[in-house]
Scaffold this motif. Structure first.
Motif, PDB file in Angstrom:
ATOM      1  N   LEU A  55     -13.185   6.285  16.761  1.00 26.91           N
ATOM      2  CA  LEU A  55     -13.731   7.372  17.576  1.00 26.91           C
ATOM      3  C   LEU A  55     -15.121   7.775  17.102  1.00 26.91           C
ATOM      4  O   LEU A  55     -15.989   8.119  17.923  1.00 26.91           O
ATOM      5  N   LEU A  56     -15.348   7.723  15.801  1.00 26.99           N
ATOM      6  CA  LEU A  56     -16.667   8.043  15.267  1.00 26.99           C
ATOM      7  C   LEU A  56     -17.705   7.052  15.777  1.00 26.99           C
ATOM      8  O   LEU A  56     -18.829   7.435  16.133  1.00 26.99           O
ATOM      9  N   ASN A  57     -17.340   5.781  15.840  1.00 29.85           N
ATOM     10  CA  ASN A  57     -18.261   4.768  16.364  1.00 29.85           C
ATOM     11  C   ASN A  57     -18.561   4.998  17.838  1.00 29.85           C
ATOM     12  O   ASN A  57     -19.688   4.777  18.289  1.00 29.85           O
ATOM     13  N   VAL A  58     -17.552   5.439  18.590  1.00 36.37           N
ATOM     14  CA  VAL A  58     -17.784   5.775  19.997  1.00 36.37           C
ATOM     15  C   VAL A  58     -18.709   6.986  20.098  1.00 36.37           C
ATOM     16  O   VAL A  58     -19.639   7.023  20.905  1.00 36.37           O
ATOM     17  N   GLY A  59     -18.462   7.980  19.240  1.00 39.38           N
ATOM     18  CA  GLY A  59     -19.251   9.210  19.295  1.00 39.38           C
ATOM     19  C   GLY A  59     -20.707   9.011  18.960  1.00 39.38           C
ATOM     20  O   GLY A  59     -21.591   9.584  19.617  1.00 39.38           O
ATOM     21  N   ILE A  60     -21.004   8.191  17.957  1.00 33.08           N
ATOM     22  CA  ILE A  60     -22.404   8.040  17.542  1.00 33.08           C
ATOM     23  C   ILE A  60     -23.217   7.244  18.552  1.00 33.08           C
ATOM     24  O   ILE A  60     -24.459   7.242  18.487  1.00 33.08           O
ATOM     25  N   THR A  61     -22.553   6.578  19.505  1.00 36.17           N
ATOM     26  CA  THR A  61     -23.305   5.927  20.577  1.00 36.17           C
ATOM     27  C   THR A  61     -23.920   6.970  21.504  1.00 36.17           C
ATOM     28  O   THR A  61     -24.933   6.705  22.149  1.00 36.17           O
ATOM     29  N   PHE A  62     -23.310   8.168  21.568  1.00 36.52           N
ATOM     30  CA  PHE A  62     -23.857   9.252  22.381  1.00 36.52           C
ATOM     31  C   PHE A  62     -24.974   9.989  21.646  1.00 36.52           C
ATOM     32  O   PHE A  62     -25.887  10.537  22.278  1.00 36.52           O
ATOM     33  N   PHE A  63     -24.890  10.013  20.304  1.00 32.32           N
ATOM     34  CA  PHE A  63     -25.866  10.762  19.501  1.00 32.32           C
ATOM     35  C   PHE A  63     -26.390   9.886  18.362  1.00 32.32           C
ATOM     36  O   PHE A  63     -26.049  10.085  17.192  1.00 32.32           O
ATOM     37  N   PRO A  64     -27.214   8.886  18.676  1.00 29.16           N
ATOM     38  CA  PRO A  64     -27.741   8.003  17.626  1.00 29.16           C
ATOM     39  C   PRO A  64     -28.575   8.742  16.593  1.00 29.16           C
ATOM     40  O   PRO A  64     -28.652   8.336  15.443  1.00 29.16           O
ATOM     41  N   ILE A  65     -29.186   9.876  16.990  1.00 28.76           N
ATOM     42  CA  ILE A  65     -30.011  10.634  16.042  1.00 28.76           C
ATOM     43  C   ILE A  65     -29.137  11.237  14.942  1.00 28.76           C
ATOM     44  O   ILE A  65     -29.545  11.351  13.788  1.00 28.76           O
ATOM     45  N   VAL A  66     -27.900  11.613  15.306  1.00 30.24           N
ATOM     46  CA  VAL A  66     -26.973  12.132  14.307  1.00 30.24           C
ATOM     47  C   VAL A  66     -26.552  11.022  13.365  1.00 30.24           C
ATOM     48  O   VAL A  66     -26.389  11.219  12.161  1.00 30.24           O
ATOM     49  N   ASN A  67     -26.415   9.820  13.909  1.00 31.75           N
ATOM     50  CA  ASN A  67     -26.051   8.674  13.074  1.00 31.75           C
ATOM     51  C   ASN A  67     -27.082   8.459  11.974  1.00 31.75           C
ATOM     52  O   ASN A  67     -26.747   8.310  10.801  1.00 31.75           O
ATOM     53  N   SER A  68     -28.385   8.505  12.341  1.00 25.65           N
ATOM     54  CA  SER A  68     -29.426   8.312  11.337  1.00 25.65           C
ATOM     55  C   SER A  68     -29.521   9.499  10.391  1.00 25.65           C
ATOM     56  O   SER A  68     -29.822   9.345   9.210  1.00 25.65           O
ATOM     57  N   GLY A  69     -29.240  10.705  10.904  1.00 26.61           N
ATOM     58  CA  GLY A  69     -29.347  11.894  10.061  1.00 26.61           C
ATOM     59  C   GLY A  69     -28.242  12.011   9.036  1.00 26.61           C
ATOM     60  O   GLY A  69     -28.447  12.517   7.940  1.00 26.61           O
TER      61      GLY A  69
END
Length: 325
Positions: free
Chosen positions: A135-149
């Motif tokens: 689910l985290l992998n699905v979620g970070i596709t919506f918010f890539p900026i959060v992934n990098s942060g």
């Protein structure tokens, strides 16, 4: 040894108290009291109801894994055990308090060893962690900026490795069971011996098949999505502007952090992590703290219901007695 355990337990309580005190401190109580007074009870009721439904889904998942190892545990009994486990997870130190209660209640009813029941619960936990990573992998596709942060670039690798590991586990266990008589050939290393001992404890679930794991994984996804919906409902009741896609990132991170054994039952750590992660989406610390505390109260209410049901039934309820042989 006892002194060391006491010190570690005391440190965990200190972490919980410190984290929870910080969350309480940053709440804007004037605004929060106003929000609570005008909270939409329909959304709060929905959140509580979804909590109960999610536990039923989790109970169904557990019964499927038990059936996979030729053990029949009524889904209603499993559901009551889950509710009781929620209570003990609040009352007992450590994340596994609820799991220990579930294992004991199941063992008392069905003709199965403690190690087998424990193995199914451990498998449940593994599937739960894997589901959070997915689910985290699905979620970070919506918010890539959060992934990098937040440095979540490793999440896809962990999800892939976990998926591989869970589905090869039964094969490894069956192979270990066949070679059990030759385990002296594995070496004298303490690490190897410890790993062999762990695998031996999990051998009882060697009859689990991939199809059982796929069904259990699907139910784990439904369970986690319902749990995310609980937080969303409470946020709506408090007029805190959160989207489902935000929570699809935030909640898996929060629950993964809670797995770390640094406070009793994840208390304080869970709330602090939610405040930190929601800040990445621009949610004020005060609103995030209020949401975290309200989610905790909702969870406590579910646990209290489980405790009351357990106390009301006690040993008189047949579903909690070991079967006569």
């Amino acid at each position: 040894m006892i002194h060391r355990r006491f010190v570690l337990l005391a440190l965990k309580f200190l972490v919980a108290i410190a984290a929870l005190s910080y969350v309480i401190y940053i709440v804007d109580w004037n605004r929060s009291i106003n929000l609570l007074q005008h909270a939409d009870l329909r959304w709060l009721s929905l959140g509580y109801s979804l909590s109960l439904v999610s536990l039923f889904v989790a109970a169904l998942r557990w019964t499927i894994l038990l059936r996979a190892v030729n053990q029949i545990f009524n889904v209603i009994s499993a559901y009551r055990a889950y509710l009781t486990g929620t209570f003990y997870s609040l009352a007992m130190p450590g994340v596994i308090g609820g799991d220990v209660a579930r294992v004991w209640l199941c063992y008392r009813e069905i003709d199965a060893s403690v190690s087998l029941v424990t193995a199914t619960v451990l498998l449940e936990r593994a599937l739960g962690v894997l589901t959070l990573l997915i689910l985290l992998n699905v979620g970070i596709t919506f918010f890539p900026i959060v992934n990098s942060g937040l440095g979540l670039g490793i999440a896809p690798f962990l999800a892939g490795a976990g998926l591989f590991g869970v589905f090869v586990l039964p094969s490894l266990l069956r192979r270990f069971a066949r070679d059990e008589g030759r385990q002296d050939g594995y070496g004298n290393s303490r690490i190897i011996k410890a790993f062999s001992l762990l695998i031996k404890e999990l051998v009882p679930i060697k009859s689990v098949r991939v199809v059982h794991l796929l069904v259990a994984l699907l139910l784990s996804v439904i369970f986690q999505l319902l749990d995310i919906a609980v937080t969303y409902s409470i946020a709506q009741a408090l007029s805190i502007k959160l989207t489902a896609s935000m929570l699809l990132v935030a909640m898996p991170i929060v629950y993964l952090v809670t797995v770390l054994p640094i406070s009793p039952g994840g208390l304080g750590v869970r709330e602090g992590a939610l405040v930190f992660v929601l800040a990445q989406f621009g949610i004020s610390a005060a609103d995030a703290a209020l949401l975290a505390l309200t989610v905790f109260v909702n969870r406590a209410a579910v646990g209290i219901l489980g405790g009351l049901l357990h106390l009301a039934g006690g040993s008189r309820i047949g579903t909690f007695r070991k079967k006569e042989i």
